[in-house]
Scaffold this motif. Structure first.
Motif, PDB file in Angstrom:
ATOM      1  N   THR A 203      -4.074   4.365  -6.702  1.00  0.00           N
ATOM      2  CA  THR A 203      -3.613   3.735  -5.465  1.00  0.00           C
ATOM      3  C   THR A 203      -2.228   4.250  -5.084  1.00  0.00           C
ATOM      4  OG1 THR A 203      -4.912   1.752  -5.910  1.00  0.00           O
ATOM      5  CG2 THR A 203      -3.065   1.514  -4.378  1.00  0.00           C
TER       6      THR A 203
ATOM      7  N   GLU B 193       0.061  -6.503  -6.224  1.00  0.00           N
ATOM      8  CA  GLU B 193       1.028  -6.295  -5.145  1.00  0.00           C
ATOM      9  C   GLU B 193       0.850  -4.923  -4.479  1.00  0.00           C
ATOM     10  OE1 GLU B 193       5.040  -8.382  -5.860  1.00  0.00           O
ATOM     11  OE2 GLU B 193       4.306  -7.871  -7.871  1.00  0.00           O
TER      12      GLU B 193
ATOM     13  N   GLU C 293       1.491  -1.025   3.222  1.00  0.00           N
ATOM     14  CA  GLU C 293       2.713  -1.203   4.010  1.00  0.00           C
ATOM     15  C   GLU C 293       3.781  -1.939   3.209  1.00  0.00           C
ATOM     16  OE1 GLU C 293      -0.347  -2.383   5.198  1.00  0.00           O
ATOM     17  OE2 GLU C 293      -0.765  -0.555   6.331  1.00  0.00           O
ATOM     18  N   GLU C 294       3.382  -3.009   2.511  1.00  0.00           N
ATOM     19  CA  GLU C 294       4.343  -3.771   1.713  1.00  0.00           C
ATOM     20  C   GLU C 294       4.860  -2.950   0.540  1.00  0.00           C
ATOM     21  OE1 GLU C 294       2.950  -7.626   0.546  1.00  0.00           O
ATOM     22  OE2 GLU C 294       2.473  -8.189   2.609  1.00  0.00           O
TER      23      GLU C 294
ATOM     24  N   ALA D  35      -1.973  -4.115  -3.084  1.00  0.00           N
ATOM     25  CA  ALA D  35      -3.079  -4.288  -2.136  1.00  0.00           C
ATOM     26  C   ALA D  35      -2.679  -3.900  -0.713  1.00  0.00           C
ATOM     27  CB  ALA D  35      -3.580  -5.727  -2.164  1.00  0.00           C
ATOM     28  N   SER D  36      -1.427  -4.102  -0.361  1.00  0.00           N
ATOM     29  CA  SER D  36      -0.962  -3.754   0.978  1.00  0.00           C
ATOM     30  C   SER D  36      -0.100  -2.495   0.913  1.00  0.00           C
ATOM     31  CB  SER D  36      -0.146  -4.898   1.577  1.00  0.00           C
ATOM     32  OG  SER D  36       0.521  -4.457   2.743  1.00  0.00           O
TER      33      SER D  36
END
Length: 181
Positions: free
Chosen positions: A34, A126, A131-132, A128-129
């Motif tokens: 990821t 954390e 952008e974050e 998963a997003s």
């Protein structure tokens, strides 16, 4: 017969531990993939090895390392800001005060090498997003790049950029050093 903590765990516990380790390895692999996908287009990003990455931001280097933790993975961000700085009360107080207001990251001191580092840990969920995650990396890198120079100017020591430049200069000065291409 052994008693207490020295007793061998029952077979069901050992098989449970093997399953947990396998889940943690899978979480590390999935988290690493990821991260690689999210950072693939960034020219400052470099994969050092599976689960270990470096991003250059200004004068700092952000190291990203994926570690197993229980059934999950944790992603550890670390940046060595200054090396060769002596820990004294004014520096300690400044770092503690900064820790109280930082959104991402915590300053720490590593006695070996007399280094001030910035570190932050994320749990695999954390990621998963995208952008974050990327915003976290940007904020973390901004803090590292901002404070390495400030700490070195006020308390001494060398930034990562200083250390890298010194290393290159030393290689160039050595007989048989790198030849121009």
């Amino acid at each position: 017969m052994q008693k207490g903590f020295h007793k061998a765990p029952p077979p069901c516990y050992r098989s449970g531990m093997a399953e947990r380790k396998a889940r943690a390895r899978a979480a590390v692999q999935a988290s690493s993939q990821t991260i690689e996908k999210m950072l693939a287009g960034n020219p400052a990003y470099k994969k050092v090895e599976d689960g270990f990455y470096v991003i250059k931001q200004g004068s700092s280097r952000i190291m990203i390392r994926v570690h197993p933790w229980k059934d999950h993975a944790v992603v550890r961000l670390a940046a060595q800001l200054v090396k060769g700085v002596h820990m004294e009360m004014p520096l300690a107080l400044d770092l503690l005060e900064l820790n109280a207001v930082l959104r991402f990251g915590t300053f720490a001191y590593v006695p070996a090498g007399e280094a001030v580092i910035l570190c932050h840990t994320l749990v695999d969920r954390e990621l998963a997003s995208p952008e974050e995650f990327l915003e976290t990396i940007r904020d973390f890198a901004f803090v590292a790049d901002e404070y390495d120079d400030r700490i070195a100017a006020r308390y001494g020591g060398q930034t990562m950029e200083d250390l890298l430049e010194e290393s290159v200069l030393n290689q160039m000065r050595e007989p048989g050093g790198p030849e121009p291409r």
